[in-house]
Write an enzyme that holds these catalytic residues in place. Structure first.
Site, PDB file in Angstrom:
ATOM      1  N   CYS A  98     -23.899  -2.188   2.344  1.00  0.00           N
ATOM      2  CA  CYS A  98     -23.147  -0.943   2.529  1.00  0.00           C
ATOM      3  C   CYS A  98     -24.071   0.126   3.115  1.00  0.00           C
ATOM      4  O   CYS A  98     -25.095   0.467   2.506  1.00  0.00           O
ATOM      5  CB  CYS A  98     -22.558  -0.460   1.206  1.00  0.00           C
ATOM      6  SG  CYS A  98     -21.642   1.096   1.356  1.00  0.00           S
ATOM      7  N   ASP A 131       0.833  -1.201   0.000  1.00  0.00           N
ATOM      8  CA  ASP A 131       0.000   0.000   0.000  1.00  0.00           C
ATOM      9  C   ASP A 131       0.870   1.254   0.000  1.00  0.00           C
ATOM     10  O   ASP A 131       0.527   2.250   0.623  1.00  0.00           O
ATOM     11  CB  ASP A 131      -0.924  -0.029   1.229  1.00  0.00           C
ATOM     12  CG  ASP A 131      -2.025   1.029   1.161  1.00  0.00           C
ATOM     13  OD1 ASP A 131      -2.358   1.454   0.059  1.00  0.00           O
ATOM     14  OD2 ASP A 131      -2.522   1.420   2.228  1.00  0.00           O
TER      15      ASP A 131
END
Length: 293
Positions: free
Chosen positions: A176, A111
């Site tokens: 979500c 990352d």
């Protein structure tokens, strides 16, 4: 080295992934993460990260917690329970390279570079990219950090990508809380509670703040509802074990949370990504929603 999966992929242009990326940027779904629009050429051609690169070694390191915050406590995304993963994963990648005899040039990342990490993990056979955008390892789930070694070594054999096994399931899209998953593999960060409580600077938008629930930092909902995560096993990585003070975090502490508290609890944690001011902002929204402020 404690990795749960490892595979190798041949360095070549990431043609199929760049299409997802270009559409995502064009829609403005990167929100305030303007840096995500940078270095398109490197994302497409990862060999630009290391001259002469031939191979990408991809690994996955489990972070699923063995102990969790009580359900009534302010919730923090599982990935931030222990020490900052950047240092932990990179150190293990260096150990892996050393164990391989350091045969050539390399650079290691987690990352930390304009690299399509999930794509290369898929190409290396670790799993597939789910509808929530996470890499899913078969019979292990998605609670994994990814890391890469980009090297000039050419492998004798390269691993093959796995087929997508999400099928018709759409639990992540339906669950979500803010509707941030606009469609499969398309996250609108402008609505995402993870983005808003971590990367976003400034106050939380009222619409999303009202849906924060018991979340203080990050959101794991799209992973928690994924059927593949029923296979998740607690990590054995010592650095990812939460300290007792972390597990004791409660509403009363947040009501009088100081910089000293922040430094004591999160000095070596990924939570510091939100900065002290960001965590206070999240605390205000969280406590307000519970009418404790």
């Amino acid at each position: 080295m404690g990795f749960s999966a490892c595979g190798v992929a041949k360095v070549e242009a990431a043609e199929s992934e760049i299409g997802y990326y270009d559409r995502w940027i064009a829609k403005g779904y990167q929100a305030g993460m303007s840096y995500m629009a940078n270095h398109r050429a490197i994302r497409l051609h990862p060999e630009r990260l290391l001259e002469g690169a031939r191979t990408i070694i991809s690994v996955a390191l489990n972070y699923y917690p063995s102990q969790k915050l009580p359900t009534e406590a302010p919730q923090i995304a599982y990935y931030a329970y222990g020490k900052d993963y950047h240092a932990v994963v990179k150190e293990r990648l260096r150990q892996l390279w050393k164990a391989l005899g350091e045969p050539a040039e390399m650079r290691c990342f987690t990352d930390s570079a304009p690299l399509f990490e999930r794509y290369w993990a898929w190409k290396a056979g670790l799993g597939w990219i789910g509808k929530n955008g996470c890499l899913i390892l078969p019979h292990q789930g998605s609670f994994f950090f990814l890391g890469e070694i980009v090297t000039t070594v050419e492998a004798d054999n390269y691993d093959q990508p796995q087929r997508n096994r999400c099928g018709t399931c759409r639990r992540c899209l339906d669950a979500c809380p803010t509707g941030a998953l606009a469609e499969a593999r398309c996250l609108n960060a402008n609505k995402c509670l993870s983005y808003l409580t971590i990367e976003h600077r400034g106050e939380l938008p009222d619409e999303q703040a009202a849906l924060l629930g018991n979340r203080l930092y990050g959101c794991d909902t799209c992973q928690l509802v994924c059927p593949w995560n029923r296979f998740a096993q607690p990590t054995e990585v010592a650095e990812f074990q939460p300290i007792e003070a972390f597990l004791s975090l409660n509403d009363a502490q947040l009501n009088d949370f100081s910089l000293a508290d922040y430094q004591r609890l999160f000095a070596h944690s990924a939570v510091k990504r939100a900065k002290f001011e960001g965590l206070l902002r999240n605390s205000r929204a969280y406590l307000s929603s519970k009418k404790l402020l």
